[in-house]
Design a protein around this motif. Structure first.
Motif, PDB file in Angstrom:
ATOM      1  N   GLY A 316      15.354  59.833  77.137  1.00 31.20           N
ATOM      2  CA  GLY A 316      14.461  60.901  76.669  1.00 31.20           C
ATOM      3  C   GLY A 316      13.563  61.343  77.808  1.00 31.20           C
ATOM      4  O   GLY A 316      13.058  60.511  78.570  1.00 31.20           O
ATOM      5  N   ILE A 317      13.378  62.652  77.956  1.00 29.80           N
ATOM      6  CA  ILE A 317      12.555  63.182  79.057  1.00 29.80           C
ATOM      7  C   ILE A 317      11.407  64.011  78.484  1.00 29.80           C
ATOM      8  O   ILE A 317      11.619  64.890  77.641  1.00 29.80           O
ATOM      9  CB  ILE A 317      13.412  64.055  80.011  1.00 29.80           C
ATOM     10  N   ILE A 318      10.190  63.704  78.958  1.00 26.98           N
ATOM     11  CA  ILE A 318       8.997  64.470  78.580  1.00 26.98           C
ATOM     12  C   ILE A 318       8.404  65.025  79.867  1.00 26.98           C
ATOM     13  O   ILE A 318       8.262  64.298  80.855  1.00 26.98           O
ATOM     14  CB  ILE A 318       7.967  63.571  77.865  1.00 26.98           C
ATOM     15  N   THR A 319       8.057  66.298  79.878  1.00 23.78           N
ATOM     16  CA  THR A 319       7.547  66.928  81.101  1.00 23.78           C
ATOM     17  C   THR A 319       6.495  67.992  80.774  1.00 23.78           C
ATOM     18  O   THR A 319       6.468  68.513  79.652  1.00 23.78           O
ATOM     19  CB  THR A 319       8.711  67.566  81.900  1.00 23.78           C
ATOM     20  N   ASP A 320       5.645  68.307  81.750  1.00 21.24           N
ATOM     21  CA  ASP A 320       4.744  69.459  81.581  1.00 21.24           C
ATOM     22  C   ASP A 320       5.152  70.590  82.523  1.00 21.24           C
ATOM     23  O   ASP A 320       4.428  71.555  82.708  1.00 21.24           O
ATOM     24  CB  ASP A 320       3.272  69.061  81.785  1.00 21.24           C
ATOM     25  N   GLY A 321       6.355  70.444  83.121  1.00 23.45           N
ATOM     26  CA  GLY A 321       6.901  71.504  83.972  1.00 23.45           C
ATOM     27  C   GLY A 321       8.377  71.659  83.689  1.00 23.45           C
ATOM     28  O   GLY A 321       9.147  70.713  83.870  1.00 23.45           O
ATOM     29  N   GLY A 322       8.797  72.834  83.240  1.00 23.44           N
ATOM     30  CA  GLY A 322      10.189  73.052  82.837  1.00 23.44           C
ATOM     31  C   GLY A 322      11.190  72.736  83.935  1.00 23.44           C
ATOM     32  O   GLY A 322      12.211  72.080  83.695  1.00 23.44           O
ATOM     33  N   GLY A 323      10.913  73.167  85.159  1.00 19.77           N
ATOM     34  CA  GLY A 323      11.838  72.952  86.278  1.00 19.77           C
ATOM     35  C   GLY A 323      12.071  71.480  86.546  1.00 19.77           C
ATOM     36  O   GLY A 323      13.197  71.042  86.798  1.00 19.77           O
ATOM     37  N   HIS A 357       4.444  77.638  71.652  1.00 20.37           N
ATOM     38  CA  HIS A 357       5.098  77.869  72.952  1.00 20.37           C
ATOM     39  C   HIS A 357       5.560  76.574  73.640  1.00 20.37           C
ATOM     40  O   HIS A 357       6.238  76.627  74.657  1.00 20.37           O
ATOM     41  CB  HIS A 357       4.171  78.659  73.887  1.00 20.37           C
ATOM     42  N   ALA A 358       5.211  75.396  73.110  1.00 20.42           N
ATOM     43  CA  ALA A 358       5.717  74.134  73.674  1.00 20.42           C
ATOM     44  C   ALA A 358       7.131  73.883  73.140  1.00 20.42           C
ATOM     45  O   ALA A 358       7.475  74.330  72.052  1.00 20.42           O
ATOM     46  CB  ALA A 358       4.793  72.983  73.295  1.00 20.42           C
ATOM     47  N   VAL A 359       7.943  73.196  73.939  1.00 17.58           N
ATOM     48  CA  VAL A 359       9.364  73.034  73.596  1.00 17.58           C
ATOM     49  C   VAL A 359       9.613  71.642  73.023  1.00 17.58           C
ATOM     50  O   VAL A 359       9.485  70.629  73.720  1.00 17.58           O
ATOM     51  CB  VAL A 359      10.263  73.256  74.838  1.00 17.58           C
ATOM     52  N   ALA A 360       9.990  71.590  71.729  1.00 17.45           N
ATOM     53  CA  ALA A 360      10.322  70.317  71.077  1.00 17.45           C
ATOM     54  C   ALA A 360      11.824  70.092  71.193  1.00 17.45           C
ATOM     55  O   ALA A 360      12.611  70.721  70.501  1.00 17.45           O
ATOM     56  CB  ALA A 360       9.911  70.360  69.607  1.00 17.45           C
ATOM     57  N   GLY A 368       2.406  73.905  80.669  1.00 18.24           N
ATOM     58  CA  GLY A 368       1.313  73.822  81.646  1.00 18.24           C
ATOM     59  C   GLY A 368      -0.105  73.880  81.116  1.00 18.24           C
ATOM     60  O   GLY A 368      -1.048  73.633  81.871  1.00 18.24           O
ATOM     61  N   ASP A 369      -0.278  74.224  79.821  1.00 20.99           N
ATOM     62  CA  ASP A 369      -1.661  74.203  79.286  1.00 20.99           C
ATOM     63  C   ASP A 369      -1.901  72.922  78.478  1.00 20.99           C
ATOM     64  O   ASP A 369      -2.807  72.850  77.653  1.00 20.99           O
ATOM     65  CB  ASP A 369      -1.934  75.451  78.431  1.00 20.99           C
ATOM     66  N   THR A 370      -1.071  71.902  78.745  1.00 20.96           N
ATOM     67  CA  THR A 370      -1.158  70.662  77.967  1.00 20.96           C
ATOM     68  C   THR A 370      -2.449  69.888  78.234  1.00 20.96           C
ATOM     69  O   THR A 370      -3.045  70.005  79.307  1.00 20.96           O
ATOM     70  CB  THR A 370       0.058  69.740  78.264  1.00 20.96           C
ATOM     71  N   ASP A 371      -2.824  69.108  77.242  1.00 21.76           N
ATOM     72  CA  ASP A 371      -3.851  68.093  77.453  1.00 21.76           C
ATOM     73  C   ASP A 371      -3.200  66.728  77.224  1.00 21.76           C
ATOM     74  O   ASP A 371      -2.009  66.651  76.902  1.00 21.76           O
ATOM     75  CB  ASP A 371      -5.056  68.309  76.515  1.00 21.76           C
ATOM     76  N   ALA A 372      -3.955  65.646  77.376  1.00 18.35           N
ATOM     77  CA  ALA A 372      -3.388  64.298  77.242  1.00 18.35           C
ATOM     78  C   ALA A 372      -2.895  64.035  75.816  1.00 18.35           C
ATOM     79  O   ALA A 372      -1.899  63.342  75.610  1.00 18.35           O
ATOM     80  CB  ALA A 372      -4.417  63.254  77.660  1.00 18.35           C
ATOM     81  N   GLN A 373      -3.573  64.624  74.817  1.00 22.03           N
ATOM     82  CA  GLN A 373      -3.218  64.393  73.416  1.00 22.03           C
ATOM     83  C   GLN A 373      -1.801  64.898  73.097  1.00 22.03           C
ATOM     84  O   GLN A 373      -1.036  64.239  72.396  1.00 22.03           O
ATOM     85  CB  GLN A 373      -4.246  65.077  72.491  1.00 22.03           C
ATOM     86  N   ARG A 374      -1.452  66.034  73.703  1.00 20.62           N
ATOM     87  CA  ARG A 374      -0.110  66.592  73.456  1.00 20.62           C
ATOM     88  C   ARG A 374       0.964  65.654  74.021  1.00 20.62           C
ATOM     89  O   ARG A 374       2.014  65.456  73.416  1.00 20.62           O
ATOM     90  CB  ARG A 374       0.007  67.994  74.071  1.00 20.62           C
ATOM     91  N   TYR A 375       0.685  65.085  75.184  1.00 22.85           N
ATOM     92  CA  TYR A 375       1.585  64.066  75.741  1.00 22.85           C
ATOM     93  C   TYR A 375       1.704  62.889  74.780  1.00 22.85           C
ATOM     94  O   TYR A 375       2.780  62.357  74.554  1.00 22.85           O
ATOM     95  CB  TYR A 375       1.050  63.550  77.085  1.00 22.85           C
ATOM     96  N   LYS A 376       0.572  62.481  74.216  1.00 28.16           N
ATOM     97  CA  LYS A 376       0.560  61.314  73.333  1.00 28.16           C
ATOM     98  C   LYS A 376       1.473  61.539  72.126  1.00 28.16           C
ATOM     99  O   LYS A 376       2.229  60.648  71.731  1.00 28.16           O
ATOM    100  CB  LYS A 376      -0.872  61.004  72.876  1.00 28.16           C
ATOM    101  N   ALA A 378       4.090  63.458  72.011  1.00 23.33           N
ATOM    102  CA  ALA A 378       5.488  63.418  72.492  1.00 23.33           C
ATOM    103  C   ALA A 378       5.947  61.974  72.732  1.00 23.33           C
ATOM    104  O   ALA A 378       7.029  61.568  72.303  1.00 23.33           O
ATOM    105  CB  ALA A 378       5.619  64.232  73.767  1.00 23.33           C
ATOM    106  N   ILE A 379       5.085  61.194  73.393  1.00 20.44           N
ATOM    107  CA  ILE A 379       5.461  59.804  73.709  1.00 20.44           C
ATOM    108  C   ILE A 379       5.633  58.998  72.420  1.00 20.44           C
ATOM    109  O   ILE A 379       6.606  58.252  72.257  1.00 20.44           O
ATOM    110  CB  ILE A 379       4.418  59.143  74.649  1.00 20.44           C
ATOM    111  N   GLU A 380       4.689  59.170  71.498  1.00 18.98           N
ATOM    112  CA  GLU A 380       4.743  58.475  70.195  1.00 18.98           C
ATOM    113  C   GLU A 380       6.075  58.760  69.494  1.00 18.98           C
ATOM    114  O   GLU A 380       6.750  57.862  68.997  1.00 18.98           O
ATOM    115  CB  GLU A 380       3.563  58.952  69.334  1.00 18.98           C
ATOM    116  N   ALA A 381       6.466  60.045  69.498  1.00 18.99           N
ATOM    117  CA  ALA A 381       7.706  60.457  68.828  1.00 18.99           C
ATOM    118  C   ALA A 381       8.935  59.828  69.494  1.00 18.99           C
ATOM    119  O   ALA A 381       9.836  59.321  68.818  1.00 18.99           O
ATOM    120  CB  ALA A 381       7.816  61.985  68.845  1.00 18.99           C
ATOM    121  N   PHE A 382       8.971  59.833  70.841  1.00 17.45           N
ATOM    122  CA  PHE A 382      10.120  59.281  71.574  1.00 17.45           C
ATOM    123  C   PHE A 382      10.209  57.764  71.402  1.00 17.45           C
ATOM    124  O   PHE A 382      11.294  57.206  71.268  1.00 17.45           O
ATOM    125  CB  PHE A 382      10.032  59.629  73.068  1.00 17.45           C
TER     126      PHE A 382
END
Length: 473
Positions: A316-323, A357-360, A368-376, A378-382
């Motif tokens: 599983g890959i989580i990123t804040d940059g599409g490229g 606009h975030a990609v699930a 790119g407008d993410t904060d730490a909570q949005r990462y959390k 994603a990580i929780e789900a993965f």
């Protein structure tokens, strides 16, 4: 279980009661002086607990230490001798060591088998003395042993020219002394901990197989890395490799792959490189992971030192940059892994917690407008998705709303509590390196590119598969 003989035989190399430095001198920069200074400094800092006995017939004292005129005069507790005198004097010194009853010797000196017939004769004489006296030898033509926890340091390159790494759970075994020095210096700069380093040069006696057998029982070592140019006793190597890989991962960097490299190896340490295809087959058969280069070896070792093993190869890959997510996906295919297919529950959970606009998906792009909570989220789900075996998290620390300390805490927390291995990727310059180091200090391996992060994860997957196959058999 009976305690294997190899533990008692090799322990004085790593934890001596007393070390004799034969060829110790007060001339700055000389090999015997640097080795003496290494032990003296570690003794003063309270790291080296043993006694230090310099040996030199021409001196009475060096920096307050009594100097012994010869081996015969040494105190009875001497259990390790480090030899740094010219090659022609080594056989006579070995006879004296045998008479004294010292059982562990590091021969730093070069000028033996690597130089041709005359040197080979001296090696044979030394080996004969060792066998008759029950002595184990590391070397000749090597930099010897480095153990940060016990203060053993026979690396004869001065501190001002080479940094020493902190302690860690990686063992490094190498045939090349220059490679050992460069690797230790690099590991110190990259903040990678080394538990034990052994450079064995011409491996007259102690070889990779002996050291692998020793490290099976060394609880401070989690992963063993090998740099080899050639193996003298193939059967012995294979048996030892099979024993250790049941318990711990081994990563090998084998040089002399090409005709030119093989020729260079034989003049360097007198190694017969052998057909590279044979080594490939042996590594596969014994579960040794083969590294492409120096960087690859330590990238994978770092993952083993800090990660759990995955249950499968679905990434599983989580990123804040599409490229960066695309690069990681390419690497998943390149290294023979699979992209995890996220469960419907995971997709639903992400969509509920993400802005439109975030990609699930996989990769999940928190944008790119993410904060730490949005990462959390994603990580929780993965972490909770049964279809995901391992997670690569790409953090571009440059994005404006991401609080660095917050995301570091979240990553460290999940890496610790999740049953799945988590590696991080952080791309950038000096500021990024600063945060990457903070994250590494909390136990998460961090890589500077998506490809290196995924390649390290592939090493974990490969070893986990090998263990699974062993269990089935």
């Amino acid at each position: 279980m009976n305690r294997p003989k190899i533990i008692d035989e090799l322990r004085p190399f790593f934890e001596p009661k007393a070390v004799a430095i034969i060829g110790a001198t007060n001339k700055k920069g000389k090999v015997g002086n640097v080795i003496f200074e290494n032990f003296k400094k570690n003794k003063e800092q309270g790291i080296f607990k043993g006694s230090i006995y310099p040996v030199n017939p021409r001196l009475d004292e060096i920096e307050g230490y009594k100097v012994y005129k010869g081996v015969k005069e040494l105190p009875e507790d001497t259990d390790l001798a480090v030899i740094a005198i010219p090659a022609p004097f080594v056989p006579k010194t070995m006879k004296e060591i045998a008479e004294k009853g010292i059982k562990s010797v590091v021969i730093i000196t070069g000028g033996f088998g690597e130089l041709g017939e005359e040197g080979k004769k001296m090696e044979e004489e030394i080996l004969q003395i060792a066998k008759e006296g029950g002595i184990r030898i590391i070397g000749p033509n090597c930099v010897g042993v480095y153990v940060p926890d016990t203060g053993v340091n026979t690396v004869f390159l001065p501190d001002e020219k080479m940094d020493r790494p902190k302690s860690g759970s990686i063992a490094f075994i190498t045939q090349s002394g220059a490679f050992a020095a460069a690797m230790l210096d690099w590991a110190a700069g990259a903040d990678i901990g080394i538990g034990k380093m052994v450079s064995y040069g011409n491996k007259l006696d102690v070889d990779d197989a002996d050291l692998m057998d020793y490290f099976i029982y060394d609880e401070s070592i989690k992963v063993v890395t090998l740099y080899i140019e050639g193996v003298k006793e193939g059967r012995k190597f294979i048996e030892a490799a099979k024993r250790i890989t049941k318990v711990k991962p081994v990563i090998a960097l084998k040089s002399g792959k090409t005709e030119y490299g093989a020729k260079a190896a034989s003049s360097h340490t007198g190694s017969l490189a052998g057909a590279d295809i044979i080594y490939d087959a042996v590594f596969k058969q014994t579960g040794i992971l083969r590294a492409e280069d120096f960087e690859h070896m330590f990238d994978v070792a770092k993952a083993f030192a800090r990660c759990k093993l995955p249950k499968g190869n679905r990434i599983g890959i989580i990123t804040d940059g599409g490229g960066a997510g695309v690069m990681a996906s390419d690497a998943v295919a390149k290294f023979g892994l699979r992209m995890a297919e996220l469960s419907e529950e995971t997709i639903k959970y992400l969509k509920e917690h993400f802005p439109p606009h975030a990609v699930a998906g996989n990769p999940t792009d928190v944008v790119g407008d993410t904060d730490a909570q949005r990462y959390k989220y994603a990580i929780e789900a993965f972490v909770n998705d049964p279809n995901v075996d391992a997670i690569v998290i790409i953090v571009l620390f440059q994005v404006p709303l991401l609080k660095e300390e917050e995301i570091i805490e979240i990553l460290a927390e999940y890496a610790k509590k999740s049953e799945k291995p988590i590696v991080a990727v952080a791309m950038g310059g000096k500021k990024t390196e600063y945060y990457a180091k903070m994250l590494e200090n909390k136990g998460v391996p961090v890589y500077p590119t998506p490809e290196r992060g995924v390649r390290a994860m592939a090493g974990l997957v490969q070893y986990a598969k090998y263990l699974e196959k062993l269990n089935e058999e």
